[in-house]
Every structure is written in structure tokens, then in C-alpha cells.
Write an enzyme that holds these catalytic residues in place. Structure first.
Site, PDB file in Angstrom:
ATOM      1  N   CYS A 120      -2.894  -0.294   3.995  1.00  0.00           N
ATOM      2  CA  CYS A 120      -4.089  -1.108   3.773  1.00  0.00           C
ATOM      3  C   CYS A 120      -3.746  -2.566   3.452  1.00  0.00           C
ATOM      4  O   CYS A 120      -2.856  -2.854   2.661  1.00  0.00           O
ATOM      5  CB  CYS A 120      -4.904  -0.548   2.623  1.00  0.00           C
ATOM      6  SG  CYS A 120      -5.377   1.159   2.871  1.00  0.00           S
TER       7      CYS A 120
ATOM      8  N   CYS B 278       0.886  -1.160   0.000  1.00  0.00           N
ATOM      9  CA  CYS B 278       0.000   0.000   0.000  1.00  0.00           C
ATOM     10  C   CYS B 278       0.917   1.201   0.000  1.00  0.00           C
ATOM     11  O   CYS B 278       1.514   1.528   1.024  1.00  0.00           O
ATOM     12  CB  CYS B 278      -0.910   0.018   1.217  1.00  0.00           C
ATOM     13  SG  CYS B 278      -1.954   1.490   1.228  1.00  0.00           S
TER      14      CYS B 278
HETATM   15 FE   LIG Z   1      -3.206   1.969   3.024  1.00  0.00          FE
END
Ligand SMILES: [Fe+2]
Length: 198
Positions: free
Chosen positions: A111, A106
């Protein structure tokens, strides 16, 4: 132009800041302590890589499940009782082969499909990893102990808020005949991120 005065603020240590935020929420009738407790418990007991490991083991042993998983990850993991937060609209499962290695990252923040593969490790959130894994993926993987032959095609996938990924590792050849439970026991979080092979 004259120099503007510099504002210097002392930063309180993290625990003091957490306590202050918590006190402010409690003062408004929001039960922060209970929520923190609940999140901590979920993080330690529910959002663990063992979930994804069960998914991988099922995919290795059940070709029809594997096909459903690759077609719609979110729906397929629900068959094993696993759910994702509403805003993780898509779970995209990336299938490794001996000649293809998928890696997830990410670049924005941290994430992951955390309810399935577990919360991200510290290095995944590190600024340097996030920048380098897309620019010099092969070198980064080598530094992490995965030295891929030049002919292996390396594919890096950048997570977004609503699209989460998990890597389906290659089943090691020596595991022929193993039970689903035995298979799940060898699947690691790093293999589902794609920075390790099994
Ligand atoms: Fe993220």
C-alpha cells in the site's frame, strides 16, 4: 498415517492466466479489456511521483499550505487537484527535519498513497524489504545509499488500508529562491517514501 497423494498442477504463465481471467469476465458481459487499458493508462500517466513533487514544492514555498498539509493531507492535496481513492481515508504527511527521518512501508503488502506519490517500486513490495525495514531500518537505508548519522531519529510508519503516508523531505539549503516548478523537479519518489534525502 498414510502419505496423502500429492497434487501437482502445472501453472500457466502469467499472460495465459490474465487472458483466461479476461475471457471469463468478457463472457459475463464485463468489459475487462477496456478496464485493463484504462488502469494501465492511469498507472503510466496519472499516478506519478510528479504529483507528490508538486505538493512538496508548494509546502516548501507556502507556509500556510504546509500547515494545512500537515493537519489534513487529503484536503490539502485536493487544493492542487489531486484525489485519493475513497478507501484511502487519511493521507498523513510526515515532516522530515535534519534530525528526524521518516520512512514508510507496508509490511502486509504494497500500500502507498499511489495517486499522490506514484505506484510503489518493486523493491517496496519485496518480502525482504518489508520485513527488514522495520527490524533493521538503519542498515536497510544504508544499503540503499542513505547513511544517516547516529543522532538522526529514524521513524518507520506501516501503512494500513485506510491510512496512507507521504514523507515531506527537507528542502535542500541550496534551493533558496527557486521557483515552485524548479523545486518540484528535484523531488523524487524515494524521498517521499523516505529512503532518500535530497
Ligand atoms: Fe499494502
Amino acid at each position: 498415517m498414510a502419505d496423502l497423494p500429492r497434487v501437482v498442477r502445472a501453472t500457466a504463465p502469467p499472460q495465459a492466466r490474465v487472458d483466461a481471467v479476461q475471457a471469463a469476465l468478457e463472457a459475463r458481459g464485463l468489459p475487462a479489456a477496456a478496464a485493463v487499458e484504462e488502469l494501465g493508462q492511469l498507472a503510466e500517466e496519472a499516478w506519478v511521483p510528479g504529483n507528490g513533487a508538486r505538493v512538496v514544492a508548494r509546502a516548501w514555498t507556502d507556509p500556510a499550505f504546509r500547515a494545512r498539509l500537515l493537519a489534513n493531507g487529503r484536503a490539502a492535496v485536493a487544493e492542487l487537484g489531486l484525489t485519493l481513492p475513497k478507501h484511502h481515508r487519511h493521507l498523513v504527511v510526515l515532516e522530515n527535519t535534519p534530525s528526524i527521518q521518516n520512512v514508510i512501508c507496508c509490511t502486509q503488502c504494497s500500500c502507498t498513497a499511489f495517486t499522490v506519490i506514484g505506484l510503489p517500486p518493486d523493491w517496496y513490495k519485496d518480502l525482504e524489504y518489508r520485513a527488514r525495514v522495520v527490524r533493521e531500518s538503519r542498515t536497510v537505508l544504508r544499503e540503499m545509499g542513505l547513511d544517516l548519522p547516529a543522532e538522526v531519529d529514524l521513524r518507520v510508519w506501516d501503512t494500513t488500508a485506510d491510512t496512507r503516508y507521504m514523507v515531506l523531505p527537507v528542502r535542500p539549503p541550496h534551493t533558496a529562491g527557486w521557483s515552485e516548478e524548479e523545486l518540484a523537479a528535484i523531488v523524487t519518489r524515494d524521498a517521499m517514501i523516505g529512503v532518500a534525502r535530497l
